[in-house]
Structure formats: C-alpha cells, structure tokens
Design a protein around this motif. Structure first.
Motif, PDB file in Angstrom:
ATOM      1  N   ASP A 249       0.831  -1.209   0.000  1.00 42.84           N
ATOM      2  CA  ASP A 249       0.000   0.000   0.000  1.00 42.84           C
ATOM      3  C   ASP A 249       0.859   1.250   0.000  1.00 42.84           C
ATOM      4  OD1 ASP A 249      -2.447  -1.215  -0.165  1.00 42.84           O
ATOM      5  OD2 ASP A 249      -2.698  -1.384   2.015  1.00 42.84           O
ATOM      6  N   GLU A 250       1.931   1.215   0.777  1.00 40.34           N
ATOM      7  CA  GLU A 250       2.852   2.364   0.790  1.00 40.34           C
ATOM      8  C   GLU A 250       3.547   2.522  -0.542  1.00 40.34           C
ATOM      9  OE1 GLU A 250       7.103   3.546   2.869  1.00 40.34           O
ATOM     10  OE2 GLU A 250       5.798   2.089   3.849  1.00 40.34           O
ATOM     11  N   VAL A 251       3.916   1.396  -1.159  1.00 42.66           N
ATOM     12  CA  VAL A 251       4.617   1.441  -2.450  1.00 42.66           C
ATOM     13  C   VAL A 251       3.714   2.002  -3.539  1.00 42.66           C
ATOM     14  CG1 VAL A 251       5.742   0.043  -4.209  1.00 42.66           C
ATOM     15  CG2 VAL A 251       6.113  -0.467  -1.804  1.00 42.66           C
ATOM     16  N   LEU A 252       2.426   1.605  -3.527  1.00 37.24           N
ATOM     17  CA  LEU A 252       1.530   1.970  -4.619  1.00 37.24           C
ATOM     18  C   LEU A 252       1.004   3.389  -4.507  1.00 37.24           C
ATOM     19  CD1 LEU A 252      -0.589  -1.271  -5.061  1.00 37.24           C
ATOM     20  CD2 LEU A 252       0.985  -0.281  -6.705  1.00 37.24           C
ATOM     21  N   TYR A 253       0.618   3.809  -3.315  1.00 36.43           N
ATOM     22  CA  TYR A 253      -0.174   5.025  -3.190  1.00 36.43           C
ATOM     23  C   TYR A 253       0.592   6.207  -2.623  1.00 36.43           C
ATOM     24  CZ  TYR A 253      -3.756   1.525  -3.848  1.00 36.43           C
ATOM     25  OH  TYR A 253      -4.506   0.499  -4.342  1.00 36.43           O
ATOM     26  N   GLN A 254       1.854   6.049  -2.287  1.00 39.39           N
ATOM     27  CA  GLN A 254       2.635   7.156  -1.762  1.00 39.39           C
ATOM     28  C   GLN A 254       3.888   7.266  -2.601  1.00 39.39           C
ATOM     29  OE1 GLN A 254       3.210   6.349   2.374  1.00 39.39           O
ATOM     30  NE2 GLN A 254       1.037   6.413   2.858  1.00 39.39           N
ATOM     31  N   HIS A 255       3.841   8.201  -3.552  1.00 38.60           N
ATOM     32  CA  HIS A 255       4.910   8.303  -4.557  1.00 38.60           C
ATOM     33  C   HIS A 255       5.887   9.440  -4.250  1.00 38.60           C
ATOM     34  CE1 HIS A 255       2.607   5.407  -6.703  1.00 38.60           C
ATOM     35  NE2 HIS A 255       1.605   6.239  -6.902  1.00 38.60           N
ATOM     36  N   GLY A 256       5.978   9.853  -2.994  1.00 38.27           N
ATOM     37  CA  GLY A 256       6.904  10.942  -2.673  1.00 38.27           C
ATOM     38  C   GLY A 256       8.347  10.542  -2.846  1.00 38.27           C
ATOM     39  N   ILE A 257       8.623   9.235  -2.685  1.00 38.02           N
ATOM     40  CA  ILE A 257       9.982   8.723  -2.817  1.00 38.02           C
ATOM     41  C   ILE A 257       9.980   7.673  -3.903  1.00 38.02           C
ATOM     42  CG2 ILE A 257      11.875   7.587  -1.593  1.00 38.02           C
ATOM     43  CD1 ILE A 257      10.698   8.612   0.982  1.00 38.02           C
ATOM     44  N   ASP A 258      10.881   7.814  -4.851  1.00 34.98           N
ATOM     45  CA  ASP A 258      10.898   6.880  -5.975  1.00 34.98           C
ATOM     46  C   ASP A 258      11.416   5.509  -5.557  1.00 34.98           C
ATOM     47  OD1 ASP A 258       9.891   8.745  -7.669  1.00 34.98           O
ATOM     48  OD2 ASP A 258      11.841   9.484  -8.296  1.00 34.98           O
ATOM     49  N   ASP A 259      12.444   5.479  -4.689  1.00 33.80           N
ATOM     50  CA  ASP A 259      13.048   4.223  -4.258  1.00 33.80           C
ATOM     51  C   ASP A 259      12.807   4.024  -2.771  1.00 33.80           C
ATOM     52  OD1 ASP A 259      13.940   3.836  -6.785  1.00 33.80           O
ATOM     53  OD2 ASP A 259      15.969   4.543  -6.401  1.00 33.80           O
ATOM     54  N   ARG A 260      12.467   2.770  -2.404  1.00 28.62           N
ATOM     55  CA  ARG A 260      12.275   2.429  -1.001  1.00 28.62           C
ATOM     56  C   ARG A 260      12.996   1.125  -0.705  1.00 28.62           C
ATOM     57  NH1 ARG A 260       7.659   4.399  -3.017  1.00 28.62           N
ATOM     58  NH2 ARG A 260       6.501   5.969  -1.860  1.00 28.62           N
ATOM     59  N   LEU A 261      13.557   1.026   0.480  1.00 31.37           N
ATOM     60  CA  LEU A 261      14.125  -0.218   0.955  1.00 31.37           C
ATOM     61  C   LEU A 261      13.128  -0.830   1.923  1.00 31.37           C
ATOM     62  CD1 LEU A 261      17.896   0.627   1.545  1.00 31.37           C
ATOM     63  CD2 LEU A 261      16.905  -0.734  -0.270  1.00 31.37           C
ATOM     64  N   LEU A 262      12.573  -1.991   1.558  1.00 30.69           N
ATOM     65  CA  LEU A 262      11.531  -2.617   2.370  1.00 30.69           C
ATOM     66  C   LEU A 262      11.792  -4.104   2.467  1.00 30.69           C
ATOM     67  CD1 LEU A 262       8.379  -0.933   0.769  1.00 30.69           C
ATOM     68  CD2 LEU A 262       9.411  -0.317   2.950  1.00 30.69           C
ATOM     69  N   ARG A 263      11.486  -4.647   3.645  1.00 33.86           N
ATOM     70  CA  ARG A 263      11.411  -6.107   3.770  1.00 33.86           C
ATOM     71  C   ARG A 263       9.980  -6.486   3.456  1.00 33.86           C
ATOM     72  NH1 ARG A 263      15.837  -8.516   5.377  1.00 33.86           N
ATOM     73  NH2 ARG A 263      17.455  -7.264   6.394  1.00 33.86           N
ATOM     74  N   ILE A 264       9.788  -7.074   2.293  1.00 35.33           N
ATOM     75  CA  ILE A 264       8.443  -7.217   1.754  1.00 35.33           C
ATOM     76  C   ILE A 264       8.249  -8.618   1.210  1.00 35.33           C
ATOM     77  CG2 ILE A 264       8.976  -6.466  -0.584  1.00 35.33           C
ATOM     78  CD1 ILE A 264       6.467  -4.711  -0.453  1.00 35.33           C
ATOM     79  N   GLY A 265       7.017  -9.114   1.313  1.00 28.58           N
ATOM     80  CA  GLY A 265       6.686 -10.432   0.795  1.00 28.58           C
ATOM     81  C   GLY A 265       6.851 -11.518   1.839  1.00 28.58           C
ATOM     82  N   PRO A 266       6.301 -12.695   1.592  1.00 29.53           N
ATOM     83  CA  PRO A 266       6.425 -13.816   2.538  1.00 29.53           C
ATOM     84  C   PRO A 266       7.870 -14.196   2.829  1.00 29.53           C
ATOM     85  CG  PRO A 266       4.737 -14.281   0.896  1.00 29.53           C
ATOM     86  CD  PRO A 266       5.437 -13.035   0.443  1.00 29.53           C
ATOM     87  N   GLY A 267       8.757 -13.975   1.870  1.00 33.34           N
ATOM     88  CA  GLY A 267      10.160 -14.314   2.090  1.00 33.34           C
ATOM     89  C   GLY A 267      10.876 -13.373   3.026  1.00 33.34           C
ATOM     90  N   GLY A 268      10.342 -12.159   3.245  1.00 29.66           N
ATOM     91  CA  GLY A 268      10.970 -11.203   4.150  1.00 29.66           C
ATOM     92  C   GLY A 268      12.308 -10.693   3.669  1.00 29.66           C
ATOM     93  N   ARG A 269      12.538 -10.727   2.357  1.00 29.13           N
ATOM     94  CA  ARG A 269      13.822 -10.279   1.818  1.00 29.13           C
ATOM     95  C   ARG A 269      13.849  -8.771   1.685  1.00 29.13           C
ATOM     96  NH1 ARG A 269      16.030 -13.322  -3.462  1.00 29.13           N
ATOM     97  NH2 ARG A 269      15.652 -15.051  -2.025  1.00 29.13           N
ATOM     98  N   LEU A 270      15.007  -8.177   1.928  1.00 26.71           N
ATOM     99  CA  LEU A 270      15.165  -6.730   1.793  1.00 26.71           C
ATOM    100  C   LEU A 270      15.231  -6.377   0.310  1.00 26.71           C
ATOM    101  CD1 LEU A 270      15.574  -3.993   3.203  1.00 26.71           C
ATOM    102  CD2 LEU A 270      18.045  -4.427   3.132  1.00 26.71           C
TER     103      LEU A 270
END
Length: 522
Positions: A249-270
């Motif tokens: 949700d943060e990735v899709l709807y908040q475009h203030g920052i082009d690049d984000r470092l997130l631990r995302i997905g079931p795998g929890g990978r950065l």
C-alpha cells in the motif's frame, strides 16, 4: 515483401475470390429459376435458358478449389470472367439489348474482376465486355433494323473501363495496406517476443499493477524475490498486492519517494522498490510499474568488495602504520634525552597525536570488516542531534555557534542509536573541517517525507565538491584530507543501509549537503 505479408495478401485475395464465386453462383441460379419472371429472355427464350444452365454449370465447375489447383488460380479467374462477359452478353442479346439492365450486371462483374484479377487483365476484361456490347448492338441495328442509342451504349462501355480501373486501384491499395499491416505485425510480434524474453530473464522483479492494486502482469523473478516461487508459474497474476504484503500500500499510493528499501513479501527479503506510474493519456494510464531489486544480493556484493578492499588495505598497513610509529619512537627517544619542560610537552603531543591516528585507523578498519546488527528505535531527532553537538563542543563551547539546528521536536528517526551517533559524528566532523567558521556555518534541519519517512540535512557553507570528487565520495579509501583514512563516509553509508535508510549527497546548492533519509517509526 516478407513471407508473412505475402501470405496475408494471398489469404485476403482468396477470401475475395470465394465471395465473388458465391455471388456468381447465386446470380446464375437466379437466372435459371426466375429469369423469365424477371422479364429476361423474351426475344430468344430457348437461347436464354440454355445460356443460363451453361452459366450455372460453369460457375459450379470452376468454383472448386481442386480446379484452381490443377489449372492455376490466375487462369481459372480469367476463364471465369470471360465466361461471365460472354454469358451476360448472350443473355442481353436474348433479352432485348442494353435496355434489359444486364450491362449493369456486367459492370458488377468487372468490379469483382478488378478485386481478384492481377496486372492488366482487368483492362482486357473491360475491353472484352465493350466489344461484346458493341457487337450486340451493331448486329441488332444491321439485322433487325431496330434503333440503337449509341450514346447510352458508349456510356456503358466507358463505365466498364472506369469501374474496372477503380476496382483494381482499390484492390491494389487494400493489398498494399494488408502487406504493410502484416509486416508491422510481424515486426511487432518479434519485438514483443524479445521484450518478453528480456523481462523473463532479467534479475530484477517486474510487476504491473492496476489502479486498484491487483497484479496484471509479472515476471518469474518477482515471485522469487517475494518468496512465492514454489507455487507454480503465473502465481502473482490476479492477486491483490496488499494481500501479498500490506507494505505494498505504501509502495503503490505514496509516490513521494521513488526508491524504497523494504522487507516485503512472505520471504521477508530486503528489496529496493522503484515505482513508475503510467503516463496520462497512454494505454497504461492508471497502471503502476514496480521494479523489485534484491538489495541483500547487492549487500553481499558490497561485502565482497569490502573484503577485497581489506586485502588491499592489509598489504599497505605496514607502510601506513610505520610512519606514525616512527614518529612515536623518535619522539620517545628525544623525550628521554630532553630536560626542558616545553620540549617535553611538544614531544608528548606528537606521541599522543600519532597514537590517536593509529587508533583511528584501526577503528575504521575494524568497522569496515564487520557490519553490526542494527537495533532501530524511534529516537527523538532534535534531542539526539543536540546531544551529539554537545559532546562535540564540550571541550570548546565557542564552537556551538557554528551549528544552526532547525528540527521539529515532534520528529523521530527509526535507527540504531549507536549507528546514528557515528553517522552524525562523521558528517559533523566533515562539515566542521570544510565550513567557513562563521556562526551558523553548519545547518541541520529535518524535512518530513511521504510514507512516514524523514530526511535529515547536514549542510555546510564551504567550497563544495567538484564532479570528480562526487563520483568517488562514498568509495572506501577515497579521501581529500591528508590525515583521513577514506573510510568515514563509506562506513556511514553502510550503517545507514543496515537500518533501511539512505545517505546521499544533494546534487545542487552551495557547500556540501548530505541527506540521511529513513523511517520515523521502526
């Protein structure tokens, strides 16, 4: 013309020929069944019926594909049109001449011939129809003595040529357009195949999401990076991104920052997530393109670079440490011989300075060799910055005027306390070294960003950095200071990335402006 374009053109021509044969068959059947009821064949009913049956037989016999395969399509087409002209001309003679309306049917036949025939054959068909109509009217005038309106006959004959030529030009234009469309379709299909292969084999994950957050397309690497590659191909299509991970949700709807470092997905990978929105007015308007880069893989590569750098450093450590050790040893020898207190103080200062230089070098090398586990917490940024500055100006309170702090007390920064202290200490040391020394020469301010992120700016009013220096600023062992190790900014960026933050140098503005960006909450 390419093979695909030639096939498409031939296919279009065969379709037109089939429809033309169907029309010829229906017309011949109509003459057989209802010719007399339509007022045709009054002058020679026997001839009319014979020609009608013969025309129907010819339409049936020449309409089979086997005949075209045996004689050749172009020959069968020419024979069919000749039969059309001859049969309609005889029917016109048996029905009272041009007043029967049959010349109009001849025009229709010539129009069809213009669509399916090749080259100059359409002019031959028009000339054949003209000769047949003229012979019929001349014979009627000579034998029967009946009046003939040759002006109207001439108009019909001129129409034969006009309709045949127009039909042929239209058919040529249609074939050219069909060939062009086939060539472009073939090129587009090849390009699409290449693009699909590139996207399928690329190391980054690619996701195309609709405006309501559902996955429209994705490549296999996206499922691998998200830890969803064990459930079959095409798994992501149709899923809602928020169901995969709420962080989308943060990735899709908040475009203030082009690049984000997130631990995302079931795998929890950065992962580094880069978002590109569809351009307004385009076919992709409203869709979102998400690139996923395995940042852990990048970190592993950086670790390899770091280990290689450590190897180079080890080779040069003897030379780097020998100089300060030589100075310490020499100063110690002189100190044993020197009786004056002033000289003893000077030699003790030399010993102390070089010992600190050795300690600083060893500390930086140890920090480069290991990356401590980050324990982020929500630190009150204004208070923490004030504490770091107080520690720096403790021995010289006059320096406090160098720092101008403008940070909202309500802002926080999610980062490891020790890591933030080391990052700020390095940035403030560099700013102090290169600033003008006037009051407020070093400015610190924080700016809230979208997605509960924050950017801390450390800016000095010094001469700034040239382009060549900017390119290598964060590389290990690169320094512009005579006594520096070249590891300070490199380690600061490493520590920032360990806390899912970024450390960058602003591209414009006077002096140097370092930007530390991260989350406000852990």
């Amino acid at each position: 013309m390419s093979a695909a374009a030639s096939i498409a053109s031939e296919r279009s021509r065969r379709a037109s020929l089939r429809f033309f044969n169907l029309f010829r068959l229906v017309l011949a059947g109509l003459f057989v069944v209802a010719g007399r009821e339509l007022g045709l064949g009054d002058e020679a009913p026997v001839v009319f019926r014979f020609v009608a049956f013969a025309y129907l037989a010819g339409a049936l016999g020449l309409g089979f594909q086997e005949v075209a395969g045996y004689l050749g399509e172009s020959r069968v087409t020419a024979l069919q049109v000749v039969i059309d002209v001859a049969a309609l001309s005889l029917m016109m003679w048996a029905s009272g001449g041009y007043s029967s309306g049959i010349p109009v049917l001849i025009m229709v036949m010539l129009a069809g011939a213009g669509l399916v025939a090749e080259g100059r054959m359409v002019l031959f068909f028009a000339a054949l129809a003209t000769i047949a109509v003229l012979i019929e009217n001349v014979w009627r005038l000579a034998v029967g003595g009946l009046p003939v309106d040759f002006l109207q006959v001439g108009i019909f004959c001129t129409g034969f040529f006009g309709i045949a030529l127009v039909a042929r030009l239209l058919a040529s234009r249609a074939q050219a357009n069909a060939s062009l469309a086939a060539e472009r379709g073939e090129a587009l299909a090849k390009q699409q195949a290449v693009n699909e292969r590139i996207i399928r084999d690329m190391q980054d994950g690619v996701i195309v999401a609709s405006g309501n957050g559902f996955v429209l397309q994705s490549n296999p690497q996206a499922a691998v990076l998200l830890g969803m590659d064990g459930c079959g191909s095409g798994l992501l299509e149709g899923l809602r991104l928020a169901d995969i991970d709420p962080a989308f949700d943060e990735v899709l709807y908040q475009h203030g920052i082009d690049d984000r470092l997130l631990r995302i997905g079931p795998g929890g990978r950065l992962l580094r997530c880069r978002v590109v929105c569809g351009e307004p007015g385009s076919a992709a308007a409203g869709d979102t393109l998400i690139y996923l880069t395995d940042f852990e893989d990048i970190q592993r590569n950086l670790q390899q670079v770091k280990l290689a750098a450590l190897g180079r450093l080890t080779a040069s450590m003897a030379h780097e440490i020998r100089n300060p050790l030589s100075a310490v040893s020499q100063a110690a020898e002189l100190l044993r011989e020197e009786k004056r207190g002033e000289m003893q103080a000077r030699l003790a200062r030399i010993i102390n300075d070089n010992a600190q230089r050795i300690e600083r070098m060893i500390r930086d090398v140890l920090a480069l060799g290991r990356r401590e586990q980050a324990l982020p917490e929500a630190l009150p940024l204004a208070q923490f910055v004030a504490e770091v500055i107080d520690a720096r100006v403790f021995s010289d309170p006059v320096e406090r005027d160098l720092y101008a702090v403008d940070i909202d007390p309500s802002l926080s920064f999610a980062i490891d306390r020790a890591h933030l202290h080391q990052i700020l200490d390095n940035l403030l040391a560099n700013a102090r070294r290169y600033c003008s020394g006037r009051p407020s020469a070093v400015a610190l301010n924080a700016v809230p960003l979208a997605g509960e992120r924050i950017a801390l700016h450390v800016r000095d009013d010094g001469p700034g950095l040239d382009e060549a220096t900017r390119l290598h600023l964060f590389e290990p062992f690169f320094t512009t200071h005579a006594k520096g190790t070249g590891l300070g900014l490199y380690i600061a960026r490493e520590l920032a990335e360990a806390n899912d933050a970024t450390l960058e140098l602003a591209m414009a503005g006077p002096g140097a402006d370092f930007i530390l960006s991260g989350r406000q909450k852990p």
